[in-house]
Design a protein around this motif. Structure first.
Motif: not given
Length: 319
Positions: A67-77
């Motif tokens: 999903l991170h590759a698909e949604y530029p606004r997504l960040k995760a830890s």
């Protein structure tokens, strides 16, 4: 109150644990909501989503990477291991406080109505620094969950806790509030109570609890009971005071019983009432064990706090 004069950047923080069944749908819906708010000039363009994975045992993290590759606004830890929702939420907030001016935290199952974000932003425009969500309804729940929740809030109210009836983790806070929250060093955390304890200008926002679309709740009755005990012992010494009052009451009753036994002995010569004696022994024994359990709970909390162990470690980040 210091109301914002320009659109602020917003970061939506969601802790997640074994949410593989629904995390893609959640990100899609929340990202669409962010986009609509950006287009309406209600928040800044650099607003984002941050997922805090609590050591999921399914393929939640693998899906998040896709999903991170698909949604530029997504960040995760990703936390190194499962630490519990309170820690995952706290970790996500600490990661987010450098990313945005204001932060909203919510559950990753979309039971927290994302349309209530508009209400949070309306209240924020009035200058509030902390907004906490209160449930207008609890949605579909079993009767035992509703009864135990009602009992929990009543007990917390009697004990003077800052947790309100229907209080949820769905909240909005400024970066300043998070800076203050980071100063709390305790390891036994009750997030919603800590937030209100900071004392910043705050107000409630009411929202509806929606039905869960995918997956199942990870909060079992055992986990809820453990959270309730943590909430009570972390923010109130009332149980210890109740033990002291109970001790005074039992002492008074004991004096009355001594007087009764002496009078009975003088009157008939041999005291009777073995049933009374037996019941008294069982009652006092049970109360003693219960009191030791309450004191032991507090001692256990103190023991864990003195260790000063790190709350969590972040093993992976997607930025």
């Amino acid at each position: 109150m210091n109301a914002p004069t320009a659109p602020e950047s917003l970061c939506i923080v969601m802790p997640c644990y074994n949410e593989a069944a629904g995390i893609a749908h959640t990100v899609k819906e929340v990202d669409a909501k962010l986009l609509s708010l950006i287009q309406a000039s209600r928040i800044a363009e650099n607003s984002c989503i941050l997922l805090a994975d609590d050591g999921s045992k399914d393929n939640t993290w693998a899906i998040i990477e896709q999903l991170h590759a698909e949604y530029p606004r997504l960040k995760a830890s990703a936390l190194a291991g499962n630490r519990g929702k309170e820690y995952a939420l706290f970790a996500g907030l600490m990661e987010a406080k450098e990313l945005a001016d204001i932060i909203i935290c919510m559950d990753a199952d979309l039971q927290h109505d994302i349309n209530a974000i508009d209400d949070f932003l309306d209240k924020r425009a009035e200058g509030y620094e902390l907004l906490y969500g209160l449930k207008k309804s609890r949605g579909k729940e079993s009767m035992i969950r509703k009864v135990t929740a009602s009992l929990f809030y009543k007990v917390m109210g009697v004990l003077g806790s800052p947790v309100l009836k229907g209080h949820a983790d769905y909240s909005l806070m400024t970066r300043q509030v998070l800076e203050a929250l980071s100063e709390y060093g305790e390891c036994n955390m009750m997030f919603r109570a800590l937030l209100r304890h900071t004392g910043f200008r705050q107000a409630p926002v009411y929202f509806d609890v929606l039905d869960r679309e995918n997956g199942e709740s990870k909060m079992s009755l055992r986990k809820l009971l453990s959270l309730s005990i943590d909430a009570i012992t972390s923010f109130s010494v009332a149980p210890l005071r109740l033990i002291a009052l109970l001790g005074c009451f039992i002492f008074a009753v004991s004096l009355a019983m001594v007087i009764w036994v002496i009078c009975d002995y003088v009157r008939i010569g041999t005291p009777n009432g073995w049933a009374t004696l037996t019941c008294s022994i069982w009652l006092l024994g049970g109360l003693g064990m219960m009191s030791l359990g309450v004191v032991g709970e507090y001692l256990g909390k103190m023991y864990m706090e003195t260790k000063k162990r790190p709350r969590y470690f972040i093993s992976k980040r997607l930025r």
